[in-house]
Design a protein around this motif. Structure first.
Motif, PDB file in Angstrom:
ATOM      1  N   ALA A  93       0.840  -1.204   0.000  1.00 28.88           N
ATOM      2  CA  ALA A  93       0.000   0.000   0.000  1.00 28.88           C
ATOM      3  C   ALA A  93       0.874   1.252   0.000  1.00 28.88           C
ATOM      4  CB  ALA A  93      -0.933   0.001   1.205  1.00 28.88           C
ATOM      5  N   LEU A  94       1.929   1.239   0.800  1.00 25.88           N
ATOM      6  CA  LEU A  94       2.810   2.406   0.882  1.00 25.88           C
ATOM      7  C   LEU A  94       3.664   2.573  -0.380  1.00 25.88           C
ATOM      8  CD1 LEU A  94       3.692   2.195   4.640  1.00 25.88           C
ATOM      9  CD2 LEU A  94       2.505   4.073   3.478  1.00 25.88           C
ATOM     10  N   ALA A  95       3.981   1.484  -1.057  1.00 28.80           N
ATOM     11  CA  ALA A  95       4.694   1.597  -2.323  1.00 28.80           C
ATOM     12  C   ALA A  95       3.803   2.277  -3.363  1.00 28.80           C
ATOM     13  CB  ALA A  95       5.132   0.218  -2.811  1.00 28.80           C
ATOM     14  N   LEU A  96       2.496   2.020  -3.288  1.00 28.19           N
ATOM     15  CA  LEU A  96       1.546   2.637  -4.219  1.00 28.19           C
ATOM     16  C   LEU A  96       1.205   4.074  -3.833  1.00 28.19           C
ATOM     17  CD1 LEU A  96      -0.906  -0.381  -4.594  1.00 28.19           C
ATOM     18  CD2 LEU A  96       0.639   0.512  -6.361  1.00 28.19           C
ATOM     19  N   GLU A  97       1.052   4.310  -2.538  1.00 27.30           N
ATOM     20  CA  GLU A  97       0.643   5.628  -2.013  1.00 27.30           C
ATOM     21  C   GLU A  97       1.496   5.951  -0.781  1.00 27.30           C
ATOM     22  OE1 GLU A  97      -1.693   7.951  -2.932  1.00 27.30           O
ATOM     23  OE2 GLU A  97      -2.197   6.820  -4.737  1.00 27.30           O
ATOM     24  N   PRO A  98       2.677   6.507  -0.970  1.00 29.39           N
ATOM     25  CA  PRO A  98       3.604   6.739   0.147  1.00 29.39           C
ATOM     26  C   PRO A  98       3.082   7.681   1.234  1.00 29.39           C
ATOM     27  CG  PRO A  98       4.721   6.977  -1.960  1.00 29.39           C
ATOM     28  CD  PRO A  98       3.260   6.867  -2.253  1.00 29.39           C
ATOM     29  N   GLN A  99       2.026   8.417   0.963  1.00 31.58           N
ATOM     30  CA  GLN A  99       1.487   9.366   1.938  1.00 31.58           C
ATOM     31  C   GLN A  99       0.207   8.848   2.607  1.00 31.58           C
ATOM     32  OE1 GLN A  99       3.319  12.261   2.600  1.00 31.58           O
ATOM     33  NE2 GLN A  99       4.735  11.136   1.305  1.00 31.58           N
ATOM     34  N   LEU A 100      -0.055   7.555   2.532  1.00 29.11           N
ATOM     35  CA  LEU A 100      -1.277   6.970   3.075  1.00 29.11           C
ATOM     36  C   LEU A 100      -1.110   6.703   4.571  1.00 29.11           C
ATOM     37  CD1 LEU A 100      -4.127   6.014   2.357  1.00 29.11           C
ATOM     38  CD2 LEU A 100      -3.152   3.800   1.754  1.00 29.11           C
ATOM     39  N   GLY A 101      -1.618   7.630   5.381  1.00 24.71           N
ATOM     40  CA  GLY A 101      -1.465   7.545   6.828  1.00 24.71           C
ATOM     41  C   GLY A 101      -1.979   6.244   7.433  1.00 24.71           C
ATOM     42  N   GLU A 102      -3.094   5.736   6.916  1.00 28.51           N
ATOM     43  CA  GLU A 102      -3.665   4.500   7.473  1.00 28.51           C
ATOM     44  C   GLU A 102      -2.720   3.321   7.337  1.00 28.51           C
ATOM     45  OE1 GLU A 102      -6.459   4.172   9.393  1.00 28.51           O
ATOM     46  OE2 GLU A 102      -6.419   6.341   9.155  1.00 28.51           O
ATOM     47  N   VAL A 121       5.473   2.681  17.634  1.00 34.38           N
ATOM     48  CA  VAL A 121       5.313   4.115  17.910  1.00 34.38           C
ATOM     49  C   VAL A 121       5.796   4.944  16.723  1.00 34.38           C
ATOM     50  CG1 VAL A 121       6.143   6.040  19.342  1.00 34.38           C
ATOM     51  CG2 VAL A 121       5.377   3.926  20.429  1.00 34.38           C
ATOM     52  N   ALA A 122       6.943   4.579  16.173  1.00 35.88           N
ATOM     53  CA  ALA A 122       7.497   5.337  15.038  1.00 35.88           C
ATOM     54  C   ALA A 122       6.543   5.306  13.841  1.00 35.88           C
ATOM     55  CB  ALA A 122       8.862   4.776  14.648  1.00 35.88           C
ATOM     56  N   GLU A 123       5.975   4.146  13.540  1.00 35.05           N
ATOM     57  CA  GLU A 123       5.050   4.039  12.409  1.00 35.05           C
ATOM     58  C   GLU A 123       3.758   4.815  12.674  1.00 35.05           C
ATOM     59  OE1 GLU A 123       5.677   2.124   9.247  1.00 35.05           O
ATOM     60  OE2 GLU A 123       7.499   2.851  10.210  1.00 35.05           O
ATOM     61  N   ILE A 124       3.237   4.722  13.882  1.00 38.49           N
ATOM     62  CA  ILE A 124       2.012   5.447  14.223  1.00 38.49           C
ATOM     63  C   ILE A 124       2.260   6.947  14.148  1.00 38.49           C
ATOM     64  CG2 ILE A 124       0.373   5.928  16.084  1.00 38.49           C
ATOM     65  CD1 ILE A 124       0.743   2.894  16.857  1.00 38.49           C
ATOM     66  N   ASP A 125       3.409   7.392  14.615  1.00 42.22           N
ATOM     67  CA  ASP A 125       3.758   8.813  14.507  1.00 42.22           C
ATOM     68  C   ASP A 125       3.738   9.274  13.051  1.00 42.22           C
ATOM     69  OD1 ASP A 125       4.087   9.063  17.247  1.00 42.22           O
ATOM     70  OD2 ASP A 125       6.286   9.006  17.176  1.00 42.22           O
ATOM     71  N   ARG A 126       4.303   8.456  12.162  1.00 42.64           N
ATOM     72  CA  ARG A 126       4.319   8.806  10.732  1.00 42.64           C
ATOM     73  C   ARG A 126       2.897   8.885  10.188  1.00 42.64           C
ATOM     74  NH1 ARG A 126       8.715   5.038   7.839  1.00 42.64           N
ATOM     75  NH2 ARG A 126       8.362   6.463   6.092  1.00 42.64           N
ATOM     76  N   GLY A 127       2.067   7.926  10.566  1.00 41.76           N
ATOM     77  CA  GLY A 127       0.683   7.923  10.094  1.00 41.76           C
ATOM     78  C   GLY A 127      -0.102   9.117  10.596  1.00 41.76           C
ATOM     79  N   LEU A 128       0.087   9.466  11.859  1.00 42.07           N
ATOM     80  CA  LEU A 128      -0.603  10.635  12.418  1.00 42.07           C
ATOM     81  C   LEU A 128      -0.149  11.915  11.712  1.00 42.07           C
ATOM     82  CD1 LEU A 128      -0.649   9.763  16.214  1.00 42.07           C
ATOM     83  CD2 LEU A 128      -2.646  10.106  14.732  1.00 42.07           C
ATOM     84  N   ALA A 129       1.138  12.010  11.420  1.00 43.43           N
ATOM     85  CA  ALA A 129       1.656  13.199  10.742  1.00 43.43           C
ATOM     86  C   ALA A 129       1.056  13.351   9.337  1.00 43.43           C
ATOM     87  CB  ALA A 129       3.182  13.132  10.660  1.00 43.43           C
ATOM     88  N   LEU A 130       0.709  12.233   8.721  1.00 44.59           N
ATOM     89  CA  LEU A 130       0.123  12.268   7.375  1.00 44.59           C
ATOM     90  C   LEU A 130      -1.390  12.421   7.389  1.00 44.59           C
ATOM     91  CD1 LEU A 130       2.286   9.481   5.729  1.00 44.59           C
ATOM     92  CD2 LEU A 130       2.339  11.934   5.213  1.00 44.59           C
ATOM     93  N   GLY A 131      -1.994  12.273   8.548  1.00 44.24           N
ATOM     94  CA  GLY A 131      -3.436  12.431   8.653  1.00 44.24           C
ATOM     95  C   GLY A 131      -4.194  11.123   8.557  1.00 44.24           C
TER      96      GLY A 131
END
Length: 184
Positions: A93-102, A121-131
């Motif tokens: 999913a991230l390879a297709l849409e690198p900004q996909l917070g979910e 925690v690091a992954e959740i932080d990235r997802g929260l930052a992306l919305g």
């Protein structure tokens, strides 16, 4: 401020962390929509996995819907405790849409389920930052991870934020009730 938890971390993770997975909305095809509904409903059956796979094999999905369908299949795999498959779906999913917070948030949940809390925690932080679409679940999962890592203040604050974002949600309420807050 001093925070103290009154329940062991292992029990919190074993019982509560799986309750906070987020699905992605998919509008492009009937199969993609059915896959999204299965993820939202909490299904873990093989038929739901197959529905998602058929949706991914069909030509009717846009790039974003395809990525969302990978997230949704990953959520179902995560609930089945098929962590390798869940990670593979979130990575795709991230390879297709690198900004996909979910995708980041759910990959973080997969790390939590594997007791890889700092990575979670690091992954959740990235997802929260992306919305993230369901930030209350992200804050809840991050709270569980912080608690497992011994960072009770951060856990407490994240449980509070999850409850603020979704008033009346019993899981963060129950966890907040375990904390005793004393001012220094």
């Amino acid at each position: 401020m001093i925070l103290r938890s009154t329940l062991g971390t292992a029990l919190v993770l074993a019982v509560l962390a799986p309750a906070a997975n987020g699905a992605a909305t998919v509008l492009g095809s009937r199969l993609g929509y059915d896959c999204a509904l299965a993820a939202l409903a909490g299904y873990t059956d093989q038929t739901s996995i197959e529905t998602c796979t058929l949706a991914l094999e069909s030509a009717g999905l846009s790039g974003r819907d395809r990525a969302g369908t990978y997230v949704n299949r990953g959520v179902i795999q995560l609930r089945r405790k098929a962590y390798r498959q869940a990670h593979a779906d979130f990575d795709t999913a991230l390879a297709l849409e690198p900004q996909l917070g979910e995708a980041f948030v759910n990959r973080g949940a997969a790390y939590l389920a594997q007791h890889r809390f700092a990575e979670g925690v690091a992954e959740i932080d990235r997802g929260l930052a992306l919305g993230a679409d369901e930030p209350e679940k992200a804050f809840y999962n991050r709270a569980v991870a912080h608690e497992a890592l011994g960072d009770l203040k951060s856990a407490y604050l994240d449980y509070q934020e999850a409850l603020r974002l979704k008033p009346g949600w019993s899981e963060p309420e129950r966890n907040l009730a375990r904390f005793a807050v004393r001012l220094k």
